[in-house]
Motif scaffolding. Structure first.
Motif, PDB file in Angstrom:
ATOM      1  N   PHE A 170       0.848  -1.197   0.000  1.00 16.57           N
ATOM      2  CA  PHE A 170       0.000   0.000   0.000  1.00 16.57           C
ATOM      3  C   PHE A 170       0.878   1.240   0.000  1.00 16.57           C
ATOM      4  O   PHE A 170       1.860   1.310   0.751  1.00 16.57           O
ATOM      5  CB  PHE A 170      -0.902   0.017   1.234  1.00 16.57           C
ATOM      6  CG  PHE A 170      -1.849  -1.142   1.303  1.00 16.57           C
ATOM      7  CD1 PHE A 170      -3.005  -1.153   0.540  1.00 16.57           C
ATOM      8  CD2 PHE A 170      -1.586  -2.231   2.120  1.00 16.57           C
ATOM      9  CE1 PHE A 170      -3.884  -2.230   0.587  1.00 16.57           C
ATOM     10  CE2 PHE A 170      -2.457  -3.306   2.182  1.00 16.57           C
ATOM     11  CZ  PHE A 170      -3.613  -3.306   1.411  1.00 16.57           C
ATOM     12  N   VAL A 171       0.527   2.212  -0.821  1.00 18.45           N
ATOM     13  CA  VAL A 171       1.229   3.494  -0.842  1.00 18.45           C
ATOM     14  C   VAL A 171       0.316   4.533  -0.203  1.00 18.45           C
ATOM     15  O   VAL A 171      -0.860   4.659  -0.577  1.00 18.45           O
ATOM     16  CB  VAL A 171       1.600   3.899  -2.275  1.00 18.45           C
ATOM     17  CG1 VAL A 171       2.247   5.283  -2.286  1.00 18.45           C
ATOM     18  CG2 VAL A 171       2.542   2.867  -2.889  1.00 18.45           C
ATOM     19  N   LEU A 172       0.840   5.255   0.785  1.00 15.84           N
ATOM     20  CA  LEU A 172       0.046   6.208   1.542  1.00 15.84           C
ATOM     21  C   LEU A 172      -0.021   7.557   0.828  1.00 15.84           C
ATOM     22  O   LEU A 172       0.991   8.058   0.344  1.00 15.84           O
ATOM     23  CB  LEU A 172       0.625   6.396   2.942  1.00 15.84           C
ATOM     24  CG  LEU A 172       0.698   5.150   3.833  1.00 15.84           C
ATOM     25  CD1 LEU A 172       1.275   5.518   5.190  1.00 15.84           C
ATOM     26  CD2 LEU A 172      -0.682   4.512   3.985  1.00 15.84           C
ATOM     27  N   LYS A 173      -1.217   8.155   0.810  1.00 14.44           N
ATOM     28  CA  LYS A 173      -1.364   9.503   0.259  1.00 14.44           C
ATOM     29  C   LYS A 173      -1.321  10.560   1.358  1.00 14.44           C
ATOM     30  O   LYS A 173      -1.063  11.740   1.098  1.00 14.44           O
ATOM     31  CB  LYS A 173      -2.672   9.620  -0.529  1.00 14.44           C
ATOM     32  CG  LYS A 173      -3.932   9.392   0.276  1.00 14.44           C
ATOM     33  CD  LYS A 173      -5.172   9.438  -0.607  1.00 14.44           C
ATOM     34  CE  LYS A 173      -6.438   9.103   0.187  1.00 14.44           C
ATOM     35  NZ  LYS A 173      -7.634   9.057  -0.693  1.00 14.44           N
ATOM     36  N   THR A 174      -1.597  10.145   2.585  1.00 14.70           N
ATOM     37  CA  THR A 174      -1.504  11.042   3.734  1.00 14.70           C
ATOM     38  C   THR A 174      -0.800  10.315   4.870  1.00 14.70           C
ATOM     39  O   THR A 174      -0.746   9.086   4.909  1.00 14.70           O
ATOM     40  CB  THR A 174      -2.896  11.498   4.222  1.00 14.70           C
ATOM     41  OG1 THR A 174      -3.664  10.345   4.595  1.00 14.70           O
ATOM     42  CG2 THR A 174      -3.627  12.263   3.127  1.00 14.70           C
ATOM     43  N   ALA A 175      -0.274  11.088   5.817  1.00 13.49           N
ATOM     44  CA  ALA A 175       0.352  10.490   6.998  1.00 13.49           C
ATOM     45  C   ALA A 175      -0.706   9.760   7.829  1.00 13.49           C
ATOM     46  O   ALA A 175      -1.901  10.066   7.765  1.00 13.49           O
ATOM     47  CB  ALA A 175       1.035  11.567   7.826  1.00 13.49           C
ATOM     48  N   LEU A 176      -0.240   8.785   8.608  1.00 10.59           N
ATOM     49  CA  LEU A 176      -1.147   7.966   9.422  1.00 10.59           C
ATOM     50  C   LEU A 176      -0.525   7.774  10.798  1.00 10.59           C
ATOM     51  O   LEU A 176       0.611   7.313  10.909  1.00 10.59           O
ATOM     52  CB  LEU A 176      -1.379   6.615   8.742  1.00 10.59           C
ATOM     53  CG  LEU A 176      -2.461   5.712   9.322  1.00 10.59           C
ATOM     54  CD1 LEU A 176      -3.840   6.374   9.216  1.00 10.59           C
ATOM     55  CD2 LEU A 176      -2.477   4.370   8.595  1.00 10.59           C
ATOM     56  N   ARG A 196       5.137   8.203  13.344  1.00  9.89           N
ATOM     57  CA  ARG A 196       3.966   7.947  12.516  1.00  9.89           C
ATOM     58  C   ARG A 196       4.413   7.482  11.145  1.00  9.89           C
ATOM     59  O   ARG A 196       5.602   7.589  10.782  1.00  9.89           O
ATOM     60  CB  ARG A 196       3.104   9.212  12.384  1.00  9.89           C
ATOM     61  CG  ARG A 196       3.789  10.332  11.587  1.00  9.89           C
ATOM     62  CD  ARG A 196       2.896  11.537  11.456  1.00  9.89           C
ATOM     63  NE  ARG A 196       3.489  12.511  10.525  1.00  9.89           N
ATOM     64  CZ  ARG A 196       2.909  13.654  10.160  1.00  9.89           C
ATOM     65  NH1 ARG A 196       1.699  13.957  10.663  1.00  9.89           N
ATOM     66  NH2 ARG A 196       3.493  14.470   9.307  1.00  9.89           N
ATOM     67  N   LEU A 197       3.476   6.959  10.356  1.00  9.82           N
ATOM     68  CA  LEU A 197       3.734   6.602   8.970  1.00  9.82           C
ATOM     69  C   LEU A 197       3.538   7.849   8.116  1.00  9.82           C
ATOM     70  O   LEU A 197       2.580   8.610   8.319  1.00  9.82           O
ATOM     71  CB  LEU A 197       2.783   5.499   8.512  1.00  9.82           C
ATOM     72  CG  LEU A 197       2.810   4.208   9.335  1.00  9.82           C
ATOM     73  CD1 LEU A 197       1.762   3.225   8.812  1.00  9.82           C
ATOM     74  CD2 LEU A 197       4.195   3.591   9.308  1.00  9.82           C
ATOM     75  N   GLU A 198       4.425   8.072   7.149  1.00 10.75           N
ATOM     76  CA  GLU A 198       4.407   9.305   6.382  1.00 10.75           C
ATOM     77  C   GLU A 198       3.793   9.111   5.002  1.00 10.75           C
ATOM     78  O   GLU A 198       3.831   8.011   4.433  1.00 10.75           O
ATOM     79  CB  GLU A 198       5.832   9.851   6.238  1.00 10.75           C
ATOM     80  CG  GLU A 198       6.520  10.184   7.554  1.00 10.75           C
ATOM     81  CD  GLU A 198       5.869  11.328   8.311  1.00 10.75           C
ATOM     82  OE1 GLU A 198       5.072  12.078   7.703  1.00 10.75           O
ATOM     83  OE2 GLU A 198       6.143  11.481   9.519  1.00 10.75           O
ATOM     84  N   ALA A 199       3.242  10.193   4.452  1.00 11.51           N
ATOM     85  CA  ALA A 199       2.711  10.175   3.086  1.00 11.51           C
ATOM     86  C   ALA A 199       3.811   9.758   2.121  1.00 11.51           C
ATOM     87  O   ALA A 199       4.968  10.170   2.255  1.00 11.51           O
ATOM     88  CB  ALA A 199       2.185  11.561   2.718  1.00 11.51           C
ATOM     89  N   GLY A 200       3.443   8.914   1.156  1.00  8.09           N
ATOM     90  CA  GLY A 200       4.404   8.438   0.165  1.00  8.09           C
ATOM     91  C   GLY A 200       5.090   7.145   0.529  1.00  8.09           C
ATOM     92  O   GLY A 200       5.713   6.508  -0.334  1.00  8.09           O
ATOM     93  N   GLU A 201       4.996   6.724   1.789  1.00 12.70           N
ATOM     94  CA  GLU A 201       5.649   5.480   2.187  1.00 12.70           C
ATOM     95  C   GLU A 201       4.925   4.268   1.594  1.00 12.70           C
ATOM     96  O   GLU A 201       3.699   4.265   1.441  1.00 12.70           O
ATOM     97  CB  GLU A 201       5.684   5.339   3.711  1.00 12.70           C
ATOM     98  CG  GLU A 201       6.701   6.227   4.392  1.00 12.70           C
ATOM     99  CD  GLU A 201       6.979   5.789   5.814  1.00 12.70           C
ATOM    100  OE1 GLU A 201       7.432   4.637   6.010  1.00 12.70           O
ATOM    101  OE2 GLU A 201       6.735   6.587   6.734  1.00 12.70           O
ATOM    102  N   ILE A 202       5.709   3.240   1.271  1.00 11.65           N
ATOM    103  CA  ILE A 202       5.176   1.953   0.833  1.00 11.65           C
ATOM    104  C   ILE A 202       5.083   1.048   2.058  1.00 11.65           C
ATOM    105  O   ILE A 202       6.068   0.896   2.791  1.00 11.65           O
ATOM    106  CB  ILE A 202       6.089   1.297  -0.213  1.00 11.65           C
ATOM    107  CG1 ILE A 202       6.334   2.229  -1.393  1.00 11.65           C
ATOM    108  CG2 ILE A 202       5.489  -0.031  -0.691  1.00 11.65           C
ATOM    109  CD1 ILE A 202       7.439   1.731  -2.335  1.00 11.65           C
ATOM    110  N   ILE A 203       3.926   0.464   2.279  1.00  7.55           N
ATOM    111  CA  ILE A 203       3.745  -0.464   3.398  1.00  7.55           C
ATOM    112  C   ILE A 203       3.477  -1.851   2.822  1.00  7.55           C
ATOM    113  O   ILE A 203       2.464  -2.079   2.163  1.00  7.55           O
ATOM    114  CB  ILE A 203       2.581  -0.047   4.307  1.00  7.55           C
ATOM    115  CG1 ILE A 203       2.688   1.434   4.709  1.00  7.55           C
ATOM    116  CG2 ILE A 203       2.533  -0.948   5.533  1.00  7.55           C
ATOM    117  CD1 ILE A 203       3.936   1.788   5.483  1.00  7.55           C
TER     118      ILE A 203
END
Length: 261
Positions: free
Chosen positions: A111-117, A222-229
């Motif tokens: 999953f690629v994040l569009k916003t921080a989580l 936190r997890l940042e926008a743009g990171e691949i999970i």
């Protein structure tokens, strides 16, 4: 907990094993008092040294999120590690097998994040809202610690056994497909070896993303926008050797191929 000098020494051992593609004795056999907190500290020293040396962190892997993987390893709780940009391959890649130890393949979604989580109370719905898109992914496992008798402490210390990932070409937003029902048929040299469905990962493959955000909150991050999970495997690991051709058919999400050379 282990002394900081001991943690740094183990991180050095793992870095040498990575460079020489070798295996070290189990940490828990030598330091039975080592805790999960120690293992993340070891991983953190190794990670920070890699970043200082110029490598770029692109995301996180979550492991041991499915019953299939927990049964395969004897470990019953999830873990996580880091992923650097030079470990990411595209479908069709030729992957040098000598770069890894104890080489196996796992079937996953990334999953690629569009916003921080961020936690502490991140839910599956929060994770889905933060995800830009899902993409099929194969994880290449790379274990630098002897496999026999290893524990969660050994695995986490070794960057959760992450080696590389191979990304597919088909991207889907969470509202475009029922992610629980993404299938996978895994082949080695034309012979089917494993099958699975993405719901095998915590009943929904994005549940691990929420779990990781909550875990990070405990460490003030936190997890940042743009990171691949990389969300965890929904098949058992498949051993591969030089010359093997791997194909994974994800049905409506396309397929991934790679060859080990």
């Amino acid at each position: 907990m282990l002394h900081p000098d001991t943690i740094a020494e183990i991180a050095d051992e793992l870095a040498r094993a990575d460079r020489t593609h070798s295996v070290i004795p189990r940490i828990t056999a030598r330091y039975p008092e080592a805790t999960v907190e120690d293992s993340y500290a070891i991983q953190g020293v190794w990670r920070d040294r890699n970043i200082a040396a110029g490598r770029t962190l692109v995301g996180r892997k979550i492991g041991l999120t499915s019953k299939a993987m927990q049964d395969a390893t004897g470990i019953t709780e999830p873990d996580y590690g880091v992923m650097f940009d030079d470990t990411v391959y595209a479908s069709g890649a030729e992957i040098p097998v000598d770069q890894f130890s104890n080489v196996r393949i796992e079937v996953e979604l990334a999953f690629v994040l569009k916003t921080a989580l961020a936690g502490p109370d991140c839910t599956l719905d929060d994770a889905l809202a933060a995800i830009d898109y899902a993409v099929p992914a194969l994880e290449v496992l790379n274990s630098h610690i002897e496999l026999e008798g290893r524990t969660i402490v050994d695995t986490i210390s070794d960057n959760a056994a992450y080696g590389a990932m191979v990304l597919g070409d088909v991207r889907r937003r969470p509202d475009e497909i029922d992610l629980r029902w993404v299938p996978a048929l895994l082949y080695r040299n034309g012979e089917i070896t494993e099958t699975g469905v993405a719901a095998g990962v915590l009943d929904h493959p994005a549940t691990g993303v929420a779990w990781l955000a909550n875990k990070f909150h405990q460490h003030g991050s936190r997890l940042e926008a743009g990171e691949i999970i990389l969300a965890g495997s929904f098949t058992r690991p498949m051993w591969v050797s030089r010359g093997d051709v791997v194909l994974c058919d994800y049905g409506p999400m396309g397929s991934i191929t790679c060859r080990f050379v």
